[in-house]
Design an enzyme around this catalytic site. Structure first.
Site, PDB file in Angstrom:
ATOM      1  N   SER A 134       0.838  -1.212   0.000  1.00 40.24           N
ATOM      2  CA  SER A 134       0.000   0.000   0.000  1.00 40.24           C
ATOM      3  C   SER A 134       0.867   1.254   0.000  1.00 40.24           C
ATOM      4  CB  SER A 134      -0.877   0.015   1.254  1.00 40.24           C
ATOM      5  OG  SER A 134      -1.516   1.273   1.370  1.00 40.24           O
ATOM      6  N   TYR A 171      -1.928  -1.943  10.228  1.00 38.58           N
ATOM      7  CA  TYR A 171      -2.084  -2.121   8.777  1.00 38.58           C
ATOM      8  C   TYR A 171      -0.832  -1.639   8.042  1.00 38.58           C
ATOM      9  CZ  TYR A 171      -3.838  -1.530   4.032  1.00 38.58           C
ATOM     10  OH  TYR A 171      -3.990  -1.590   2.670  1.00 38.58           O
TER      11      TYR A 171
HETATM   12  N1  LIG Z   1      -8.847  -0.159  -1.694  1.00 36.18           N
HETATM   13  C1  LIG Z   1      -7.781   0.620  -1.471  1.00 36.18           C
HETATM   14  O1  LIG Z   1      -7.876   1.863  -1.477  1.00 36.18           O
HETATM   15  C2  LIG Z   1      -6.434   0.007  -1.198  1.00 36.18           C
HETATM   16  C3  LIG Z   1      -5.304   0.834  -1.144  1.00 36.18           C
HETATM   17  C4  LIG Z   1      -4.047   0.276  -0.930  1.00 36.18           C
HETATM   18  C5  LIG Z   1      -3.929  -1.091  -0.775  1.00 36.18           C
HETATM   19  N2  LIG Z   1      -5.052  -1.882  -0.824  1.00 36.18           N
HETATM   20  C6  LIG Z   1      -4.874  -3.322  -0.679  1.00 36.18           C
HETATM   21  O2  LIG Z   1      -5.476  -3.955  -1.804  1.00 36.18           O
HETATM   22  C7  LIG Z   1      -5.996  -5.218  -1.420  1.00 36.18           C
HETATM   23  C8  LIG Z   1      -7.473  -5.286  -1.744  1.00 36.18           C
HETATM   24  O3  LIG Z   1      -8.138  -4.187  -1.169  1.00 36.18           O
HETATM   25  P1  LIG Z   1      -9.730  -4.078  -1.190  1.00 36.18           P
HETATM   26  O4  LIG Z   1     -10.064  -2.644  -1.081  1.00 36.18           O
HETATM   27  O5  LIG Z   1     -10.288  -4.870  -2.301  1.00 36.18           O
HETATM   28  O6  LIG Z   1     -10.064  -4.820   0.229  1.00 36.18           O
HETATM   29  P2  LIG Z   1     -11.406  -5.504   0.764  1.00 36.18           P
HETATM   30  O7  LIG Z   1     -11.361  -5.414   2.245  1.00 36.18           O
HETATM   31  O8  LIG Z   1     -12.602  -4.956   0.060  1.00 36.18           O
HETATM   32  O9  LIG Z   1     -11.262  -7.029   0.311  1.00 36.18           O
HETATM   33  C9  LIG Z   1     -10.350  -7.894   0.943  1.00 36.18           C
HETATM   34  C10 LIG Z   1     -10.685  -9.321   0.565  1.00 36.18           C
HETATM   35  O10 LIG Z   1      -9.780 -10.176   1.274  1.00 36.18           O
HETATM   36  C11 LIG Z   1     -10.515 -11.237   1.869  1.00 36.18           C
HETATM   37  N3  LIG Z   1      -9.830 -11.736   3.060  1.00 36.18           N
HETATM   38  C12 LIG Z   1      -9.653 -11.091   4.239  1.00 36.18           C
HETATM   39  N4  LIG Z   1      -9.023 -11.885   5.109  1.00 36.18           N
HETATM   40  C13 LIG Z   1      -8.782 -13.063   4.472  1.00 36.18           C
HETATM   41  C14 LIG Z   1      -8.156 -14.284   4.847  1.00 36.18           C
HETATM   42  N5  LIG Z   1      -7.664 -14.462   6.087  1.00 36.18           N
HETATM   43  N6  LIG Z   1      -8.069 -15.270   3.944  1.00 36.18           N
HETATM   44  C15 LIG Z   1      -8.591 -15.104   2.698  1.00 36.18           C
HETATM   45  N7  LIG Z   1      -9.204 -13.990   2.284  1.00 36.18           N
HETATM   46  C16 LIG Z   1      -9.292 -12.972   3.162  1.00 36.18           C
HETATM   47  C17 LIG Z   1     -11.872 -10.641   2.188  1.00 36.18           C
HETATM   48  O11 LIG Z   1     -12.861 -11.654   2.355  1.00 36.18           O
HETATM   49  C18 LIG Z   1     -12.103  -9.750   0.971  1.00 36.18           C
HETATM   50  O12 LIG Z   1     -12.721 -10.452  -0.076  1.00 36.18           O
HETATM   51  C19 LIG Z   1      -5.696  -5.359   0.078  1.00 36.18           C
HETATM   52  O13 LIG Z   1      -4.463  -6.041   0.222  1.00 36.18           O
HETATM   53  C20 LIG Z   1      -5.557  -3.913   0.529  1.00 36.18           C
HETATM   54  O14 LIG Z   1      -4.775  -3.817   1.692  1.00 36.18           O
HETATM   55  C21 LIG Z   1      -6.294  -1.367  -1.021  1.00 36.18           C
END
Ligand SMILES: NC(=O)c1ccc[n+]([C@@H]2O[C@H](COP(=O)([O-])OP(=O)(O)OC[C@H]3O[C@@H](n4cnc5c(N)ncnc54)[C@H](O)[C@@H]3O)[C@@H](O)[C@H]2O)c1
Length: 267
Positions: free
Chosen positions: A160, A173
């Protein structure tokens, strides 16, 4: 002149039409960016394993892709659980015979509660590190071993851009995502000799349509104002880079952390 400059790269054992026919495992693909990763890899010709703790969500992603003629299989996995991750690899090999691409996207993210560092309990800290960092390690250990034996593959770990900013109020995080960068660099060195690339993505704030504590109402505008590009990032903006990193065009890129944040941070 250094003889290394002249040595041609050996052909990748996994190369086919680029990246068509490859097998791609995506964790956390039930919703959000992971769901878009699944779509992007399927549309680029990969057979996709949609892995998530959320069984219904994973099945819905896979079913949607199958309906459009893609090859997708849903697998329930808890990335923080060793046996569950081993089972994910086993099921994938039984179904498709190999893994070419691993996208470690699963994380505790949209459900995280923002709070000052001294209000984070040890249990919350451990849970976030367990899923967001140990989960990436376990998936890399299982699938990376398989890729090393096959001598080829790409691993893409989702970190991130919050790491670059040291964004406050979710230190567990940010620490977990900084760990992902270190793991990526170390693994890139260990797997390089087997022609396996390992890279990290550092997305900025992405609009996934899923509500979350880290972007409160009205905050999206502030985020956009801080970016060089004044538009909200979408999941597809992140997925395209992942597809590129898994392609043969990126076969000499490894150990890198690619910032995709609309120009919020400059390295
Ligand atoms: N959305 C953003 O703005 C953003 C920014 C930077 C980084 N990220 C990273 O991108 C990735 C996706 O983000 P997002 O916004 O889609 O997140 P989200 O929270 O919407 O989705 C996360 C997914 O991971 C699954 N998950 C959680 N714990 C789990 C486990 N123990 N085993 C298997 N699956 C599991 C959840 O069920 C969900 O489907 C993440 O790694 C997040 O940290 C997101």
């Amino acid at each position: 002149m250094d003889s290394m400059e002249h040595s041609a790269l050996p052909p990748r054992t996994t190369s086919g039409p680029d990246p068509a026919g490859k097998v791609c495992v995506i964790t956390g693909a039930a919703q959000g960016i992971g769901r878009t990763f699944a779509r992007a890899f399927a549309e680029s010709g990969s057979r996709v394993v949609v892995a998530d703790r959320d069984t219904d969500g994973a099945e819905s992603t896979a079913a949607e892709l199958r309906k459009e003629g893609h090859d997708a299989t849903a697998v329930t996995v808890d990335v923080a659980d060793e046996q569950s991750v081993e089972a994910l690899l086993r099921l994938t090999l039984e179904t498709y015979g190999r893994v070419d691409t691993l996208v470690n996207n699963a994380a505790i993210f949209s459900t995280i509660v923002m709070k000052p560092f001294d209000e984070i309990s040890a249990a919350e800290w451990r849970q976030v590190i367990d899923v967001n960092l140990t989960g990436v390690f376990l998936c890399c250990r299982a699938v990376g071993g398989h890729m090393r034996a096959r001598r080829g593959g790409s691993i893409i770990n989702v970190s991130s851009a919050a790491v670059l900013q040291g964004r406050p109020n979710y230190m567990h995080y940010v620490a977990s995502k900084a760990g992902v960068v270190g793991l990526t660099r170390s693994l890139a060195r260990e797997l390089g000799a087997a022609d396996v690339t390992v890279n990290a993505l550092m997305p900025g704030s992405v609009d996934t349509g899923i509500p979350r504590d880290s972007v409160k109402p009205g905050q999206a505008e502030q985020i956009i104002a801080g970016q060089a590009l004044h538009r909200r990032l979408q999941s597809a903006d992140i997925a395209g880079t992942a597809v590129f990193l898994a392609s043969d065009a990126a076969r000499t890129i490894t150990g890198q952390s690619i910032v995709i944040d609309g120009g919020m941070n400059f390295l």
